[in-house]
Design a protein around this motif. Structure first.
Motif, PDB file in Angstrom:
ATOM      1  N   TYR A 236       0.816  -1.215   0.000  1.00  0.00           N
ATOM      2  CA  TYR A 236       0.000   0.000   0.000  1.00  0.00           C
ATOM      3  C   TYR A 236       0.852   1.269   0.000  1.00  0.00           C
ATOM      4  O   TYR A 236       0.365   2.371  -0.307  1.00  0.00           O
ATOM      5  N   GLU A 237       2.147   1.139   0.341  1.00  0.00           N
ATOM      6  CA  GLU A 237       3.045   2.298   0.349  1.00  0.00           C
ATOM      7  C   GLU A 237       3.663   2.563  -1.013  1.00  0.00           C
ATOM      8  O   GLU A 237       4.174   3.659  -1.267  1.00  0.00           O
ATOM      9  N   ALA A 238       3.643   1.569  -1.896  1.00  0.00           N
ATOM     10  CA  ALA A 238       4.258   1.719  -3.220  1.00  0.00           C
ATOM     11  C   ALA A 238       3.471   0.899  -4.238  1.00  0.00           C
ATOM     12  O   ALA A 238       3.991  -0.030  -4.857  1.00  0.00           O
ATOM     13  N   LYS A 239       2.198   1.255  -4.395  1.00  0.00           N
ATOM     14  CA  LYS A 239       1.312   0.469  -5.252  1.00  0.00           C
ATOM     15  C   LYS A 239       1.778   0.424  -6.706  1.00  0.00           C
ATOM     16  O   LYS A 239       1.722  -0.614  -7.355  1.00  0.00           O
ATOM     17  N   GLY A 240       2.234   1.566  -7.223  1.00  0.00           N
ATOM     18  CA  GLY A 240       2.711   1.604  -8.604  1.00  0.00           C
ATOM     19  C   GLY A 240       3.920   0.718  -8.811  1.00  0.00           C
ATOM     20  O   GLY A 240       4.024   0.004  -9.823  1.00  0.00           O
ATOM     21  N   PHE A 241       4.838   0.761  -7.847  1.00  0.00           N
ATOM     22  CA  PHE A 241       6.060  -0.043  -7.913  1.00  0.00           C
ATOM     23  C   PHE A 241       5.725  -1.536  -7.971  1.00  0.00           C
ATOM     24  O   PHE A 241       6.216  -2.270  -8.845  1.00  0.00           O
ATOM     25  N   TYR A 242       4.877  -1.985  -7.064  1.00  0.00           N
ATOM     26  CA  TYR A 242       4.513  -3.401  -7.036  1.00  0.00           C
ATOM     27  C   TYR A 242       3.614  -3.781  -8.212  1.00  0.00           C
ATOM     28  O   TYR A 242       3.643  -4.920  -8.689  1.00  0.00           O
ATOM     29  N   ALA A 243       2.815  -2.824  -8.692  1.00  0.00           N
ATOM     30  CA  ALA A 243       1.961  -3.099  -9.855  1.00  0.00           C
ATOM     31  C   ALA A 243       2.819  -3.420 -11.085  1.00  0.00           C
ATOM     32  O   ALA A 243       2.481  -4.317 -11.871  1.00  0.00           O
ATOM     33  N   ILE A 244       3.943  -2.706 -11.238  1.00  0.00           N
ATOM     34  CA  ILE A 244       4.840  -2.970 -12.370  1.00  0.00           C
ATOM     35  C   ILE A 244       5.449  -4.367 -12.244  1.00  0.00           C
ATOM     36  O   ILE A 244       5.558  -5.110 -13.229  1.00  0.00           O
ATOM     37  N   ILE A 245       5.838  -4.738 -11.024  1.00  0.00           N
ATOM     38  CA  ILE A 245       6.393  -6.082 -10.807  1.00  0.00           C
ATOM     39  C   ILE A 245       5.365  -7.150 -11.177  1.00  0.00           C
ATOM     40  O   ILE A 245       5.662  -8.095 -11.930  1.00  0.00           O
ATOM     41  N   LEU A 246       4.153  -6.992 -10.667  1.00  0.00           N
ATOM     42  CA  LEU A 246       3.099  -7.977 -10.935  1.00  0.00           C
ATOM     43  C   LEU A 246       2.735  -8.005 -12.420  1.00  0.00           C
ATOM     44  O   LEU A 246       2.517  -9.074 -13.000  1.00  0.00           O
ATOM     45  N   LEU A 247       2.693  -6.824 -13.043  1.00  0.00           N
ATOM     46  CA  LEU A 247       2.361  -6.752 -14.472  1.00  0.00           C
ATOM     47  C   LEU A 247       3.441  -7.414 -15.318  1.00  0.00           C
ATOM     48  O   LEU A 247       3.127  -8.155 -16.261  1.00  0.00           O
ATOM     49  N   SER A 248       4.699  -7.161 -14.988  1.00  0.00           N
ATOM     50  CA  SER A 248       5.794  -7.759 -15.758  1.00  0.00           C
ATOM     51  C   SER A 248       5.785  -9.280 -15.640  1.00  0.00           C
ATOM     52  O   SER A 248       6.031  -9.997 -16.620  1.00  0.00           O
TER      53      SER A 248
END
Length: 422
Positions: A329-341
């Motif tokens: 929840y502190e870095a949603k964009g960062f983790y979203a890129i990991i999950l998307l990749s």
């Protein structure tokens, strides 16, 4: 007695300083690297063994520069580019990095699924791919940076499997020494393509970003910021050199194994499981099993590095909150890129692309694009506004520019042969 205590203390200090450099070196020998080295051995025998001697000092010099950037700036490579260079260079780097890294992730997942299926034939490869991707997603999001770092260090032990295999097949060590110290070069498209692939998979741009960021994150996790002293730089060099040496040692033994066992029997390797399975009738079940398990270990090590480095690149480019030490929840964009990749990487497995071809093509793409990033890194490390008093010394510049020339020459030669069509 004092000597023993001193040696024990020195050894303990050595293992304590191992961290980002060791993990980066180990992550370099991912299924993409294994595929490239296996193809080189199967197609050309021991003729490319000498490349391990060349790539070690080149890798160590560039990764050492990246580590120094992270130590001095306490920021990732993308952040340094963003605040000191034009946006053109930043976005050019982004265009170069994202497609190759995602393809690399997908290829590694495919390779891991394929060898898992070999070990447990009753379970289909695609199911292994799905389970592996889910496990990686869970671990990266759930575990904090310190835990992930610890897991990655232990996974480095999987590299040792490839050092064992050649001693089970008993090669002609005289021929091994000759091909190690006497370079062989064939000026044809296939050999040059393999050479560029070897250079690309050992000197990969995503590792530049990972090394820099991990050094910076290590700094940020210290109770107090380290003064970048001669001792700190010496410890960093030992860590990087150890990681790069281990990486090249594994590369050497994979080429040796496949060069002895597969050359003359299989010229073209089209799937990653073929590389492992071909060893079974020719080198025995033990060699085959070790090779297959090694693919899994290095895959679990490399994919978080690939996905993490990609996410750091994108997040730093757009100014998002980032860091493996942060909660989702502190870095949603960062983790979203990991999950998307990871998700896109998994999807690549269902479009009919040969995993082995994708792995080798990824390495070639790295080989063609790496010179751009090496030139940028050299410029950063010679810029006193960024590096303060820790700019490159003479040896670093010699090795760095040599790396740039070698990578550029290999890429240009490959393009020439591609255009010529021979």
């Amino acid at each position: 007695m004092k000597t023993n205590k001193s040696q024990h203390k020195g050894l303990r200090h050595f293992f304590k300083i191992l961290g980002p450099g060791l993990v980066t070196g180990a992550g370099d020998d991912d299924p993409s690297g294994i595929a490239t080295y296996s193809q080189a051995g199967a197609q050309f025998g021991l003729a490319t063994l000498w490349t391990a001697l060349i790539t070690f000092p080149l890798m160590a010099s560039i990764q050492g520069m990246c580590a120094r950037i992270g130590l001095v700036t306490c920021e990732g490579l993308t952040h340094t580019l963003k605040h000191n260079y034009s946006k053109f260079i930043l976005y050019l780097m982004l265009v170069f990095s994202v497609p190759a890294t995602v393809l690399n992730i997908g290829s590694d997942i495919a390779g891991m699924g394929a060898v898992s299926h070999l070990l447990l034939p009753k379970v289909p490869a695609y199911l292994f791919c799905i389970v592996i991707t889910a496990l990686l997603m869970f671990a990266i999001v759930q575990f904090p940076y310190q835990k992930i770092s610890s897991i990655l260090k232990w996974l480095c032990l999987s590299m040792l499997l490839y050092i064992i295999v050649p001693f089970l097949i008993k090669p002609d060590w005289g021929s091994v020494l000759r091909n190690t110290f006497v370079p062989t070069i064939h000026f044809d498209k296939d050999f040059i393509q393999t050479l560029v692939a070897i250079l690309g998979t050992t000197i990969s741009p995503y590792l530049f970003f990972w090394q820099t960021t991990m050094e910076a994150e290590d700094q940020q996790h210290k109770p107090r910021k380290l003064v970048v002293s001669r001792r700190v730089l010496s410890d960093m060099k030992q860590d990087v050199n150890t990681g790069m040496f281990a990486s090249n040692l594994v590369m050497f033994f994979i080429i040796l194994t496949t060069g002895v066992v597969l050359h003359g029997h299989i010229k073209q390797i089209d799937t990653v499981e073929q590389a492992a399975k071909a060893l079974e009738p020719l080198a025995g079940k033990m060699s085959y099993a070790l090779f297959a398990v090694g693919v899994l270990g290095t895959g679990f090590l490399a994919i978080p590095i690939l996905a993490g480095s990609l996410s750091y690149i994108v997040s730093e480019t757009f100014g998002w909150s980032q860091g493996l030490d942060k909660k989702y929840y502190e870095a949603k964009g960062f983790y979203a890129i990991i999950l998307l990749s990871l998700g896109v990487g998994l999807a690549i497995n269902f479009v009919g692309l040969s995993p082995m071809k994708a792995l080798v093509y990824t390495a070639i793409l790295y080989g063609v694009t790496a010179p751009v990033m090496i030139a940028v890194i050299l410029h950063i490390c010679n810029n006193p506004k960024i590096m303060q008093k820790h700019t490159n010394g003479t040896l670093s510049n010699i090795l760095g520019f040599t790396t740039l020339v070698v990578m550029t020459a290999a890429a240009v030669t490959l393009i020439y042969f591609q255009v010529k069509g021979k």
